[in-house]
Design an enzyme around this catalytic site. Structure first.
Site, PDB file in Angstrom:
ATOM      1  N   CYS A 146       0.952  -1.206  -0.021  1.00  0.00           N
ATOM      2  CA  CYS A 146       0.015  -0.106  -0.004  1.00  0.00           C
ATOM      3  C   CYS A 146       0.967   1.149   0.008  1.00  0.00           C
ATOM      4  CB  CYS A 146      -0.982  -0.106   1.270  1.00  0.00           C
ATOM      5  SG  CYS A 146      -2.452   1.070   0.788  1.00  0.00           S
ATOM      6  N   HIS A 202      -3.434  -5.111   0.236  1.00  0.00           N
ATOM      7  CA  HIS A 202      -3.375  -5.661   1.633  1.00  0.00           C
ATOM      8  C   HIS A 202      -3.308  -7.168   1.494  1.00  0.00           C
ATOM      9  CE1 HIS A 202      -4.122  -1.904   3.860  1.00  0.00           C
ATOM     10  NE2 HIS A 202      -4.380  -1.409   2.575  1.00  0.00           N
ATOM     11  N   GLU A 236      -2.565  -9.089   3.972  1.00  0.00           N
ATOM     12  CA  GLU A 236      -2.777  -9.642   5.324  1.00  0.00           C
ATOM     13  C   GLU A 236      -4.209  -9.886   5.394  1.00  0.00           C
ATOM     14  OE1 GLU A 236      -4.728  -5.915   5.606  1.00  0.00           O
ATOM     15  OE2 GLU A 236      -2.759  -6.327   4.762  1.00  0.00           O
TER      16      GLU A 236
END
Length: 407
Positions: A268, A363, A365
């Site tokens: 990001c 992202h 995660e």
């Protein structure tokens, strides 16, 4: 009352705290994961519109927050749940918003509002309720122009997001360590990573720790000497809010990492900072990418990943073929655009071909969101392991970041 800087007005009911809030208004297309959205530091100084119409039905729990507080400046929903209905819920969403002084509005046409933002772009806005409503705002026939003008003056006095340096406002004040967990708990780490917190989400160091990595999370103000003092196997730059064009100190820190040929992974804002460190520009998107359903092409494998996004800026790099990084007459060698967004062609990842460095705009995660990108943490660990093996025999050698692999 919700007032946009171009004069667009919606009236609804107060949701959460009452009062006044201003910020950049953006929309999030996620059907689930509102708790992760609210606690994502990347939404600092932004009013978030949820395109999913029914919000709050699963309440709020103590396991899903991505930081220690709610970061959004304001919240706009269509139909709030009357009560939470989940065995995991500990509190009602509206109660948490009120306790965090987050001013929100509900019972507004979020579909019409989203269409307006798609046509006009993200802009400044304000939510006004309770004592913050000017005289004439609650007239039965609609708000008076005088009331709208008062609110417009407040909204237009708010600085635009372009030019805002916000990472320092959301970063941890002091460093901390996340030790290996899961099957690696209590064992020697497979790698040591220095993670620069520009607005990091809790699940990011967790993803690395679950893979056996010891993660030193450092504040945005960390220096290159402080990073080197940890003898890291790799350096990670997190997501975060604000304009990457203001990230001067972060760019200089990353150039130190690249010069030292320490393996690097960024996501990001970290992706945008890698772009700037390499000499490419960044620019503001019309309304950005925010949600958990963005299709991204891994150009090395042809695989399409459905990914979680939260960004309003992007890297301006040539996507047709590898290019020589412009900084300092090509000091960092060749770079390729590794990922692109299939909706609009925006650059979604960079891979240095002559340095051990790569990044993605989304992202991986997966908080909240699909898990398609989680393998990138494994790729980072492979890169660090290969770097250790290469430099053990030749201190001047270092591998390049691996291309995408089928999973």
């Amino acid at each position: 009352m919700l007032v946009l800087e171009d004069g667009y007005v919606l009236r609804g009911r107060a949701y959460g705290a009452t009062g006044r809030t201003v910020g950049e208004i953006v929309f999030n297309t996620g059907m689930t994961g509102y708790q992760e959205t609210l606690t994502d530091p990347s939404y600092h100084r932004q009013i978030v519109v949820q395109t999913a119409p029914h919000i709050g039905n699963t309440g709020v729990n103590d396991e899903d927050p991505e930081s220690a507080r709610i970061w959004v400046a304001g919240y706009v929903v269509r139909d709030p749940a009357r009560r939470a209905s989940s065995w995991r819920a500990r509190r009602e969403l509206e109660d948490d918003l009120a306790a965090s002084d987050v001013v929100g509005i509900c019972e507004v046409d979020t579909r019409a509002l989203t269409r307006h933002l798609r046509e006009r772009g993200a802009m400044r806005a304000g939510i006004f309720s309770g004592d913050a409503l000017p005289a004439g705002a609650a007239d039965a026939a609609g708000p008076s122009q005088a009331a709208v003008d008062v609110c417009l003056g407040t909204v237009r006095a708010e600085p635009e997001m372009t030019g805002q340096a916000l990472a320092a406002e959301v970063s941890t004040p002091e460093g901390y360590v996340v030790e290996p967990s899961g099957e690696y708990e209590g064992r020697e780490p497979v790698a040591v990573v220095a993670a620069i917190d520009l607005g990091i989400k809790a699940r990011t160091p967790w993803q690395l720790a679950e893979r056996g990595v010891r993660v030193h999370v450092l504040p945005q103000s960390a220096t290159f000497d402080e990073v080197l003092a940890l003898s890291p196997d790799g350096v990670f730059f997190s997501n975060g809010p604000g304009d990457p064009g203001t990230a001067t100190s972060e760019v200089e820190l990353l150039r130190g990492v690249l010069d030292a040929r320490i393996p690097f992974f960024g996501i990001c804002l970290g992706n945008q900072i890698l772009g700037r460190a390499l000499g490419y520009g960044t620019y503001k998107l019309a309304y950005g990418h925010r949600g958990v359903n963005q299709p991204v092409l891994d150009r090395a494998t042809g695989r399409v990943e459905i990914t979680a996004h939260n960004h309003g800026f992007a890297v301006d790099a040539p996507a047709d073929a590898p290019s020589v990084a412009p900084y300092d007459d090509g000091r960092y060698g060749r770079v390729e655009v590794s990922h692109t967004d299939l909706n609009d062609g925006v650059v979604e990842g960079l891979r240095a071909l002559d340095l051990p460095a790569f990044s993605v705009q989304y992202h991986p995660e997966a908080a909240a969101g699909p898990h398609d990108g989680e393998h990138l943490f494994d790729r980072f660990i492979r890169l660090m392991r290969e770097n250790r093996e290469a430099t053990a025999t030749d201190p001047t050698a270092a591998p390049t970041a691996p291309a995408g692999e089928e999973n």
